[in-house]
Design a protein around this motif. Structure first.
Motif, PDB file in Angstrom:
ATOM      1  N   GLY A 138     -22.157  18.286 -43.688  1.00  0.00           N
ATOM      2  CA  GLY A 138     -21.827  16.983 -43.143  1.00  0.00           C
ATOM      3  C   GLY A 138     -22.589  16.701 -41.865  1.00  0.00           C
ATOM      4  O   GLY A 138     -22.965  17.612 -41.138  1.00  0.00           O
ATOM      5  N   GLY A 139     -22.852  15.429 -41.650  1.00  0.00           N
ATOM      6  CA  GLY A 139     -23.549  15.039 -40.439  1.00  0.00           C
ATOM      7  C   GLY A 139     -23.557  13.537 -40.263  1.00  0.00           C
ATOM      8  O   GLY A 139     -23.402  12.782 -41.224  1.00  0.00           O
ATOM      9  N   LEU A 140     -23.723  13.122 -39.031  1.00  0.00           N
ATOM     10  CA  LEU A 140     -23.810  11.705 -38.710  1.00  0.00           C
ATOM     11  C   LEU A 140     -25.165  11.188 -39.170  1.00  0.00           C
ATOM     12  O   LEU A 140     -26.192  11.838 -38.959  1.00  0.00           O
ATOM     13  N   ARG A 141     -25.171  10.046 -39.790  1.00  0.00           N
ATOM     14  CA  ARG A 141     -26.399   9.412 -40.241  1.00  0.00           C
ATOM     15  C   ARG A 141     -26.373   7.950 -39.825  1.00  0.00           C
ATOM     16  O   ARG A 141     -25.322   7.388 -39.512  1.00  0.00           O
ATOM     17  N   CYS A 142     -27.535   7.338 -39.840  1.00  0.00           N
ATOM     18  CA  CYS A 142     -27.650   5.936 -39.448  1.00  0.00           C
ATOM     19  C   CYS A 142     -28.715   5.270 -40.300  1.00  0.00           C
ATOM     20  O   CYS A 142     -29.686   5.899 -40.705  1.00  0.00           O
ATOM     21  N   GLU A 143     -28.498   4.004 -40.549  1.00  0.00           N
ATOM     22  CA  GLU A 143     -29.500   3.197 -41.237  1.00  0.00           C
ATOM     23  C   GLU A 143     -29.486   1.813 -40.620  1.00  0.00           C
ATOM     24  O   GLU A 143     -28.495   1.392 -40.030  1.00  0.00           O
ATOM     25  N   ILE A 144     -30.611   1.144 -40.734  1.00  0.00           N
ATOM     26  CA  ILE A 144     -30.710  -0.241 -40.285  1.00  0.00           C
ATOM     27  C   ILE A 144     -30.516  -1.105 -41.526  1.00  0.00           C
ATOM     28  O   ILE A 144     -31.180  -0.908 -42.536  1.00  0.00           O
ATOM     29  N   ILE A 145     -29.586  -2.048 -41.439  1.00  0.00           N
ATOM     30  CA  ILE A 145     -29.341  -2.946 -42.560  1.00  0.00           C
ATOM     31  C   ILE A 145     -30.111  -4.233 -42.309  1.00  0.00           C
ATOM     32  O   ILE A 145     -30.053  -4.808 -41.223  1.00  0.00           O
ATOM     33  N   ASP A 146     -30.840  -4.653 -43.308  1.00  0.00           N
ATOM     34  CA  ASP A 146     -31.608  -5.891 -43.212  1.00  0.00           C
ATOM     35  C   ASP A 146     -30.648  -7.046 -42.923  1.00  0.00           C
ATOM     36  O   ASP A 146     -29.660  -7.231 -43.636  1.00  0.00           O
ATOM     37  N   PRO A 147     -30.912  -7.819 -41.875  1.00  0.00           N
ATOM     38  CA  PRO A 147     -30.002  -8.923 -41.542  1.00  0.00           C
ATOM     39  C   PRO A 147     -29.828  -9.927 -42.677  1.00  0.00           C
ATOM     40  O   PRO A 147     -28.809 -10.593 -42.764  1.00  0.00           O
ATOM     41  N   LEU A 148     -30.811 -10.018 -43.558  1.00  0.00           N
ATOM     42  CA  LEU A 148     -30.698 -10.948 -44.674  1.00  0.00           C
ATOM     43  C   LEU A 148     -29.747 -10.417 -45.746  1.00  0.00           C
ATOM     44  O   LEU A 148     -29.409 -11.129 -46.685  1.00  0.00           O
ATOM     45  N   SER A 149     -29.294  -9.166 -45.599  1.00  0.00           N
ATOM     46  CA  SER A 149     -28.355  -8.567 -46.537  1.00  0.00           C
ATOM     47  C   SER A 149     -26.918  -8.545 -45.999  1.00  0.00           C
ATOM     48  O   SER A 149     -26.033  -7.973 -46.614  1.00  0.00           O
ATOM     49  N   ILE A 150     -26.703  -9.121 -44.829  1.00  0.00           N
ATOM     50  CA  ILE A 150     -25.379  -9.145 -44.213  1.00  0.00           C
ATOM     51  C   ILE A 150     -24.694 -10.461 -44.542  1.00  0.00           C
ATOM     52  O   ILE A 150     -25.250 -11.537 -44.327  1.00  0.00           O
ATOM     53  N   PHE A 151     -23.492 -10.356 -45.060  1.00  0.00           N
ATOM     54  CA  PHE A 151     -22.695 -11.543 -45.383  1.00  0.00           C
ATOM     55  C   PHE A 151     -21.313 -11.355 -44.773  1.00  0.00           C
ATOM     56  O   PHE A 151     -20.713 -10.303 -44.906  1.00  0.00           O
ATOM     57  N   PHE A 152     -20.781 -12.381 -44.152  1.00  0.00           N
ATOM     58  CA  PHE A 152     -19.441 -12.346 -43.590  1.00  0.00           C
ATOM     59  C   PHE A 152     -18.562 -13.266 -44.402  1.00  0.00           C
ATOM     60  O   PHE A 152     -18.936 -14.398 -44.706  1.00  0.00           O
ATOM     61  N   SER A 153     -17.398 -12.778 -44.767  1.00  0.00           N
ATOM     62  CA  SER A 153     -16.495 -13.592 -45.582  1.00  0.00           C
ATOM     63  C   SER A 153     -15.690 -14.541 -44.706  1.00  0.00           C
ATOM     64  O   SER A 153     -15.520 -14.315 -43.509  1.00  0.00           O
TER      65      SER A 153
END
Length: 101
Positions: free
Chosen positions: A83-98
């Protein structure tokens, strides 16, 4: 329970990556282990490269999003720890808020 409080702050300068710095409320408290651990984790997850990509996304697309998560399949340097901490950058065009309504 300890009465000591630790504060994490982010610091950066021109042409230097962001880094997490822990400071104790009590000036006599030793926070070197916290700072060393934070530096180790940031190096392990490639935080500097992630920051560069985030900045590029911010400039080109107007925002950026980090997604930090626990990867239970990650292995430590010695191959024993799981186990370990990981990080990724999410493309802003893939972010949706309900809409909460």
């Amino acid at each position: 329970m300890s009465d000591k409080y630790y504060i994490a702050s982010c610091s950066c300068g021109k042409d230097t990556p962001v880094k997490i710095v822990y400071k104790a409320e009590d000036e006599m408290a030793d926070v070197e282990k916290f700072n060393n651990f934070a530096a180790y984790i940031q190096k392990e997850i490639g935080q500097e490269a992630l920051d560069k990509r985030a900045i590029k996304d911010g400039v080109v697309k107007g925002s950026y999003f980090y997604h930090y998560y626990w990867d239970s399949e990650a292995k430590g340097k010695d191959g024993i720890k799981e186990g370990g901490l990981r990080c990724e950058i999410i493309d802003p065009l893939s972010i949706f808020f309900s809409d909460p309504r």
